[in-house]
Design a protein around this motif. Sequence first.
Motif, short mmCIF file in Angstrom:
data_model
loop_
_atom_site.label_atom_id
_atom_site.label_comp_id
_atom_site.label_asym_id
_atom_site.label_seq_id
_atom_site.Cartn_x
_atom_site.Cartn_y
_atom_site.Cartn_z
N UNK A 187 32.75 37.25 35.96
CA UNK A 187 31.77 38.05 36.69
C UNK A 187 32.44 38.90 37.76
N UNK A 188 33.42 38.30 38.48
CA UNK A 188 34.09 39.05 39.55
C UNK A 188 35.06 40.09 38.99
N UNK A 189 35.80 39.69 37.97
CA UNK A 189 36.86 40.58 37.45
C UNK A 189 36.42 41.13 36.09
N UNK A 190 35.38 41.96 36.09
CA UNK A 190 34.82 42.47 34.82
C UNK A 190 35.83 43.40 34.14
N UNK A 209 39.23 42.01 48.15
CA UNK A 209 39.68 42.39 46.82
C UNK A 209 40.95 43.22 46.93
N UNK A 210 41.94 42.89 46.15
CA UNK A 210 43.19 43.64 46.13
C UNK A 210 43.61 43.84 44.67
N UNK A 226 47.09 43.69 38.20
CA UNK A 226 46.17 42.55 38.23
C UNK A 226 45.26 42.71 39.46
N UNK A 227 44.09 42.09 39.38
CA UNK A 227 43.13 42.14 40.50
C UNK A 227 43.03 40.74 41.11
N UNK A 251 42.94 35.39 41.08
CA UNK A 251 43.19 36.68 40.45
C UNK A 251 42.78 36.61 38.99
N UNK A 252 42.69 37.79 38.36
CA UNK A 252 42.22 37.78 36.97
C UNK A 252 43.29 37.28 35.98
#
Length: 361
Positions: free
Chosen positions: A358-361, A25-26, A9-10, A138-139
Amino acid sequence: MSSKYPEEFQGIGIVDKEDWLHPKRVSFKPKEFTPNSVDIKIECCGCCGSDIHCAKSDWFELPHGQVVGHEIIGHVVKLGPNCSSGLKVGDRVGVGAQVFACLECGRCKEDNEPYCPKFVTTYCQPYEDGYVSQGGYADYIRVHEHFAIPIPEEIPSELAAPLMCGGITAFSPLIRNGAGPNKRVGVVGIGGIGHMCTLFAKALGAEVWAFSRRGNKKEDALKLGADHYVATLEDKDWDTKLFNNFDLVVVCASSLSDIQIDKFVKVMKIGSSIISISAPSFDEKLVLSPMGLMGVKIGNSAIGSVKEIKTMLDLAAEKNIKPWVETIPISEKGVNEAFERMENGDVRYRFTFVDYDKEFK
Ligand SMILES: [Zn+2]
Ligand SMILES: [Zn+2]
């Protein structure tokens, strides 16, 4: 950076506790998928005061790369084979500040999961297998199905988010202590949780007094539904004027030791309760004179049960209750902005992080 779901996961996590205001970002491994797991693709997440406490290591040392956030709204993307709560892939659900409890002890069986000894909070806490929970900046999030709660369609996601922790933290002490018609309820501290406490106390039919130190939140408090407003530093005699007035006072200030507790005891009716929802540092102690407490109960409340969350969401849908929310796109910059503004008290009254796609494409 593309998502590596389901293996990784991001998120936006705290990588340097000295510089907690600048999360980065991790990517992280999710908890093991069990037969009762639900995977949720996150759509938005509120920014709670607890996120800041945790990011600052106020409660305990922060694990490296910790992702916070426990006012999560998203859609179910995967269900374990033993899931039996009726959720389907595609359902919109919320996750609050709790992701695990034993569901078997006396407390769990009486709808008191937040008080279960096996409670796992949504971020920063090890499960029994050692996996440290990761939150909603997180995504995706993976949780036990019991803690993935359907959201009524009437409530927009960005307004549902803050209800999942702040909202239920305000709502639970209200309904557990009889807030309703012909009851006089005080709400102390008009901030993130206090503003939702005011909305809910009014929606439940109580006569509501909003308490703040100064007069600057009067207009907002009255708009939120308060019937009366008390600026405790400006009206020195408020405790004399309100003698024996309240059936319930909910303290939404940052700490119970932070209010004029002796004055609040005077304004309570005999048999009434002062309930705090605060979670200050563990080393903080409350100093009280037992003599002053005669006839009055005092307690501290923690979030609320899944059953209470469902009741709250139904009430919010039915009465069109709208927390005051400012949305911020999730990103390193967005989280930094929200943290800095929260630190400066520049929030009226909740941030919800949005634009996850948008952040976690
Ligand atoms: Zn919270
Ligand atoms: Zn339990």
